[in-house]
Design a protein around this motif. Structure first.
Motif, mmCIF file in Angstrom:
data_model
loop_
_atom_site.group_PDB
_atom_site.id
_atom_site.type_symbol
_atom_site.label_atom_id
_atom_site.label_comp_id
_atom_site.label_asym_id
_atom_site.label_seq_id
_atom_site.Cartn_x
_atom_site.Cartn_y
_atom_site.Cartn_z
ATOM 1 N N ILE A 3 7.598 11.947 5.998
ATOM 2 C CA ILE A 3 7.733 11.745 7.441
ATOM 3 C C ILE A 3 8.900 10.794 7.729
ATOM 4 N N HIS A 30 3.351 13.818 14.515
ATOM 5 C CA HIS A 30 2.530 13.724 13.301
ATOM 6 C C HIS A 30 1.054 13.576 13.657
ATOM 7 N N GLN A 34 -2.752 15.659 12.350
ATOM 8 C CA GLN A 34 -3.532 14.740 11.522
ATOM 9 C C GLN A 34 -4.726 15.421 10.855
ATOM 10 N N VAL A 42 2.844 20.179 6.984
ATOM 11 C CA VAL A 42 2.825 19.199 8.071
ATOM 12 C C VAL A 42 4.204 18.586 8.321
ATOM 13 N N PRO A 43 4.947 18.140 7.300
ATOM 14 C CA PRO A 43 6.271 17.570 7.604
ATOM 15 C C PRO A 43 7.198 18.555 8.324
ATOM 16 N N VAL A 46 5.930 18.881 11.902
ATOM 17 C CA VAL A 46 6.243 17.646 12.629
ATOM 18 C C VAL A 46 7.716 17.633 13.016
#
Length: 65
Positions: A3, A30, A34, A42-43, A46
């Motif tokens: 992140i 982010h 969660q 996820v990265p 995001v």
């Protein structure tokens, strides 16, 4: 760690936006992911969401100038 790399990339891409604002935008994005069960993406998600937010904010600044 990933992140933080997203923050670095977006801060470089949006150099006219204060780094703190970029970091805040990334943190908000982010938070939305969660509770995802599959964490590998996820990265990427995001970064895409934060980039869209920053682009939207940047276009608003251009229109208001």
């Amino acid at each position: 760690m990933l992140i933080e790399q997203v923050v670095d990339r977006l801060a470089a891409a949006y150099s006219n936006v204060p780094r703190e604002d970029v970091a805040h935008t990334v943190a908000n994005a982010h938070d939305r992911f969660q509770h995802c069960r599959i964490r590998e993406f996820v990265p990427l998600l995001v970064e895409r969401r934060a980039r869209a937010e920053l682009s939207r904010s940047e276009s608003l600044l251009v229109w208001s100038s």
